[in-house]
Design an enzyme around this catalytic site. Structure first.
Site, PDB file in Angstrom:
ATOM      1  N   SER A 173       0.819  -1.212   0.000  1.00  0.00           N
ATOM      2  CA  SER A 173       0.000   0.000   0.000  1.00  0.00           C
ATOM      3  C   SER A 173       0.853   1.262   0.000  1.00  0.00           C
ATOM      4  CB  SER A 173      -0.953  -0.043   1.193  1.00  0.00           C
ATOM      5  OG  SER A 173      -1.896   0.985   1.150  1.00  0.00           O
ATOM      6  N   ASP A 196      -1.397   1.116  -3.822  1.00  0.00           N
ATOM      7  CA  ASP A 196      -2.301   0.089  -4.346  1.00  0.00           C
ATOM      8  C   ASP A 196      -3.681   0.650  -4.652  1.00  0.00           C
ATOM      9  OD1 ASP A 196      -3.160   0.424  -1.721  1.00  0.00           O
ATOM     10  OD2 ASP A 196      -3.626  -1.694  -1.433  1.00  0.00           O
ATOM     11  N   ASP A 208      -6.162   1.844  -2.973  1.00  0.00           N
ATOM     12  CA  ASP A 208      -7.383   1.558  -2.222  1.00  0.00           C
ATOM     13  C   ASP A 208      -7.829   2.762  -1.398  1.00  0.00           C
ATOM     14  OD1 ASP A 208      -5.454   1.505  -0.232  1.00  0.00           O
ATOM     15  OD2 ASP A 208      -6.124  -0.391   0.653  1.00  0.00           O
TER      16      ASP A 208
END
EC number: 5.4.2.10
Length: 449
Positions: A104, A243, A245
């Site tokens: 991430s 990533d 998100d």
């Protein structure tokens, strides 16, 4: 046994903490646990595997694929794709298991493994514990035609981007946006989805080389985005993490719009449309008091959880809510996704701009942020943060002084070896003073031997 899984999968320094051997063993054990639960009954099991742009993702992908295929699971390689994209493709392709390789927002040398259950949902804690308990056990290996097949799936980016664009009903024509892709997993899917929706897109930090992910860019470093928005005369800018998100934003003047403000915008939008389930949004204890106050004033209930998008999603599932998120920019629109999705959030905030004709700054002004200071204290034993009596007494003393004018939150990170000290107070100076004093106590009381 020391837990391998944190709040967001297994993470560590790639090829030191997170090795190829560990990735292979975890994948084998995940296959065994799911098989024992009957998830593969009546068909050849299928897994999809995606990754972000870190160079270590290449060898970890090979290890995960080797583990799954050796356990008899067929594998589709999705290539570089955001975490929510892997979740979407897990569901779309009817896979029994999704695997995302990413750390991430962490620095490039780190990496991580996140497993997703059928439908693209995060694994339950009980399944993760079961996987850990199976590590290193002897097992009977399939041979011949029973081993897994491995294929490359070529159109994951296109299919995911098309899905994202399909979730909005109003085109974004006339809106110019800067998108910071963090040199990460969304460098292709992000600009494509926004352009397909009709926006004029200036993509920055969208040329990954395997080494530059999150390097002074993305949602943890907004400076370049702020400059680009002003220089290009854009209506807004959005910054993804490695990533994708989550996302944060800046308005046309370059002012930061955080996750609380984005969540507030979407909450009131869904409420106005009669689409906010139970007129309630799910947030975490890290959400600014200003967010809670604004939502209550606007007729929106707020359900707060522990920090971590998995806990937000858990509360949403249990109680039937369809919107939740974190100040850090994880926003879950469960009508369209099973996890936080920065590109999806960007599209829906921009749709709100397009349908109302209001600027991002105007929309974000619905809430006023109470001054908030967050200090990350490293080099301490975070496992004792909730147990130390001296630290607890120091927190209680500061809370007594603040009263209802502010609040204190002290918690160990779920993904990093640090303790976070968060303080909200009427003024920045007061918040900084309280946070500094408590950080000193943390360092003193929780110092490592």
């Amino acid at each position: 046994m020391t837990r391998l899984f944190g709040t967001d999968g297994v993470r560590g320094l790639a090829n030191a903490d997170l090795t190829a051997e560990l990735a292979l063993d975890l994948s084998v054990c995940a296959a065994h646990v799911l098989a024992d639960r009957g998830e593969f009954a009546g068909h050849r099991p299928l897994a999809v595997v995606g990754r972000d742009t870190r160079i270590s993702g290449q060898f970890l992908e090979a290890a995960v694929v080797a583990g799954l295929a050796s356990a008899g699971v067929d594998v589709l390689l999705l290539g570089v794709l955001p975490t929510p994209g892997v979740a979407y493709m897990t569901d779309r392709l009817g896979a029994d298991l999704g695997v995302m390789l990413s750390a991430s927002h962490n620095p490039m040398p780190d990496n991580g493994i996140k497993f997703l259950a059928r439908g693209g949902h995060k694994l339950d804690d009980a399944i993760e514990i079961a996987i850990e308990r199976r590590m290193g056990e002897p097992w009977e290996r399939p041979t011949g035609g029973s081993v897994g097949r491995v294929r490359t799936y070529e159109t994951a980016v296109e299919e995911y981007a098309a899905h994202l664009e399909s979730t909005i009903s109003h085109p974004l024509v006339g809106l110019k946006v800067v998108l910071d892709c963090a040199e990460g997993a969304a460098h292709a899917a992000g600009p494509r989805a926004l352009e397909d929706a009709g926006a004029t897109v200036i993509a920055i930090h969208a040329d990954p080389d395997g080494l530059n992910i999150n390097d002074d860019c993305g949602s943890t470093h907004l400076g370049d985005l702020q400059k680009a928005v002003v220089e290009h005369g854009a209506h807004a800018g959005f910054a993804l993490d490695g990533d994708a998100d989550r996302c944060l934003a800046v308005d046309a003047e370059g002012n930061v719009v955080d996750g609380d403000q984005l969540l507030a915008i979407l909450s009131l939008s869904l409420l106005e449309q009669g689409r906010l389930a139970k007129d309630t949004v799910v947030a975490t204890v890290m959400s600014n008091l200003g967010f809670v106050q604004a939502m209550r004033a606007g007729g929106v209930g707020v359900r707060q959880t522990k920090v971590g998008d998995r806990y937000v999603l858990e509360a949403m599932k249990i109680s039937g809510y369809n919107l939740g998120g974190e100040q850090s920019g994880h926003v879950i629109l469960s009508d369209h996704a099973t996890t936080g999705d920065g590109i999806l959030t960007t599209l829906h905030v921009m749709e709100r701009m397009a349908t109302t004709g209001r600027s991002l700054a105007d929309l974000a002004s619905v809430m006023s942020r109470l001054p908030q200071v967050l200090l990350n204290v490293s080099g301490v034993d975070k496992s004792r943060a909730d147990e130390d009596a001296v630290l607890a007494a120091a927190v209680a003393e500061e809370e007594a002084v603040l009263g209802e004018r502010g609040r204190i939150l002290l918690r160990p990170s779920g993904t990093e070896p640090i303790v976070r000290v968060m303080v909200e107070a009427p003024t920045e100076d007061e918040a900084e003073g309280v946070a500094s004093r408590l950080a000193h106590v943390v360092r003193t009381q929780l110092s490592l031997p």
